[in-house]
Design a protein around this motif. Sequence first.
Motif, PDB file in Angstrom:
ATOM      1  N   ASP A   1      -6.168-110.180 -72.109  1.00  0.00           N
ATOM      2  CA  ASP A   1      -5.381-110.107 -70.877  1.00  0.00           C
ATOM      3  C   ASP A   1      -5.635-108.786 -70.148  1.00  0.00           C
ATOM      4  N   ASN A   2      -5.688-107.685 -70.892  1.00  0.00           N
ATOM      5  CA  ASN A   2      -5.957-106.373 -70.285  1.00  0.00           C
ATOM      6  C   ASN A   2      -7.336-106.328 -69.636  1.00  0.00           C
TER       7      ASN A   2
ATOM      8  N   SER B   1      -9.179-108.937 -68.590  1.00  0.00           N
ATOM      9  CA  SER B   1      -9.344-109.879 -67.478  1.00  0.00           C
ATOM     10  C   SER B   1      -8.602-109.442 -66.222  1.00  0.00           C
ATOM     11  N   SER B   2      -7.592-108.587 -66.379  1.00  0.00           N
ATOM     12  CA  SER B   2      -6.778-108.194 -65.222  1.00  0.00           C
ATOM     13  C   SER B   2      -7.451-107.132 -64.358  1.00  0.00           C
TER      14      SER B   2
ATOM     15  N   TYR C   1     -11.482-101.017 -65.771  1.00  0.00           N
ATOM     16  CA  TYR C   1     -11.047-101.061 -67.161  1.00  0.00           C
ATOM     17  C   TYR C   1     -11.625 -99.890 -67.956  1.00  0.00           C
TER      18      TYR C   1
END
Length: 671
Positions: A498-499, A501-502, A508
């Motif tokens: 989730d981290n 893909s966000s 990132y």
Amino acid sequence: MKIKIFSLTILLLFISKAAAQEFKLGKVSIEEIKEKKHSIDTAAVAAILYKKGNSRLDYNQNDGFVLTTEVETRIKIYKKEGYDYANQTINYSISGNSKESIQISDANTFNLVNGKIEKTKLKSDGIFDQLVHKFLGRKKITMPNIVEGSVIEFKYTVKSPYVSWMRDWNFQYAIPVNHSEFTTYIPEYYVYNVMQKGYVFPKVSKDRKSSSIIFTSKERPDARGNGGATSFSQDKIDYFEDKTTYIIDNVPAIKEESHVNNIDNYRAALSYELSVVKWPDTPIKSYSSDWNSVVKTIYDYDDFGPELNKTGYFEEDVKTVLAATNTPEEKIAVLLSYVKSRVKWDEYQSYTCDKGVKKAYQEKIGNCAEINLMLTAMLRYAGLTANPVLVSTRSNGIPLFPNRTAFNYVIAAVETPNGNILLDATDKFSTPNILPLRALNWNGRLIRKDGTSEEVDLMPKKVSGDNVFMNYTIDPEGKVTGKTRRQYTDYNAMVTRDNISSLKEEEYLEKLENRNNKIEISEYSKTNEKDILLPIIETYSFTGTNLCELIGGKIYVNPMLFFTEDKNPFKQEVREYPVDFSYPFADKYNITIQIPEGFAVETLPAPAAITMEDNLGIFKFNIATNGNSLQLLVLHQINEAIVSAEKYEMLKEYYKAMIAKETEKIVLKRI
């Protein structure tokens, strides 16, 4: 003797005056405005001087009983950080063409100007009405002329056609409350479940009095004029009304603590929900006297149970999807993946459908009920024993008492000989028994077709892994160059995906570099990013120029580098709330360190092992020399998702000892 009697008289008058203190809008005193800090909580940025409210069921001939709630509040602002309390929000419900109405009145700001109290009235441009979604509206007020020292007060009245539940009454906030008072007036025909929570409790007084309803009937002459002129008649029904008052003074501010899933779970508050209606000469109707009646009521809703029986819209598609499957596990995995790819979640949380499963399937978007009831129906169609599970999300609070508003979410469960497999198709990274974190909230309620139900433990038992393999080299100037391979399993994998893909990869990595002592990352790669049934693996090379200290010709370094845990999240002397880790976890580190040429080890941290009672957790730290390199093995494992407050002291000491060990440095000296 006369002096003693006089003193006693004064004392009694003082006590009488204090006991009869009147809290009334508009009666702001100079002393209240002059007050620089709260008398008990001197660090408070604001305080609620008083909050009074009442909820009553009033009868009118057109609508029957309607619920009216009146609330008046006075707040003192001490510091600029307390200005936010000049902004207030009142939610209201919407259902079709009917909705709750809100009237705001007596809203003023009081300041001291040239020794006199100046009142500034809230104008219409400070009142805002916002439609949050089709079922929820929001009134907002922004009080005028706010400065340090201001006192604000306001009143609002909510008229509601929905008598099934009253608005929650909070006694406790993030700021202290000097006085809180709430009164309910309930006709004998209605029985409400009353739920209290928190660690401070009000004084309760009850009273019963007679009341009555007057009905006016109108009789008209018929079409031929028979019956004479229109006549009116009145009927009177007497009944009892129960009055209950809750009062509490000097409520301390509720403080956020580390690892609390939702502070509202522990806030001193009252909830009222309709349990039984018992009209004269009419069968008693039960709503939520126990969990079985709660779930039966919900299951019978048109937008819940009947939606599970609809299958025609998906049958042909699901036949194709299931064609290559044989085992129950394969069917579960394939159907979960299919629903996730077919229907996007609109991020609306509800256990009831909005537009219905068929329309959500056709439009490829729906709320969580439409998605997970659809999934449940498909699992049943595939021959599996599948049922919906009612859930309260973390933001909604823990479902402590039987009531329909305890839940706001629904997932699916497949019953197997080895236990329930829990499923949620709203999250693209969820897998069987790996639910979104929002759904990990103590217990849910499974409902079967026959109306029976049972409690379901939502908290994970399996340990989620975070396995780090790292090797790095230190040069004589203290520069560190290395490579890291990090493998995440289960919940750690879901959170990491989730981290990742966000954010865009560049963003990132920038966050990763900044979080890890400003290292520079290169050769970054991911494995199994899309194959969510497998662990996700991150690999990258790194360099860092501020990971070591050079003092007096010696090199000082934390052997775990940027993986060192250096702050204890548990600092409170006493903990009232459970510690919520969300899921059990095991962090393992296997680290190889190359010593620079011309240096030798002067000091190494000693090995350590810490074990908590009841198998709550374990920490192991072992470092050894192997020629010109060092080998470090570290394990930090917590085996319970939720740790009771009784174990807090042990947990705090565990973290204290672990951090002390992890922050010990290796000292390298020149040979």
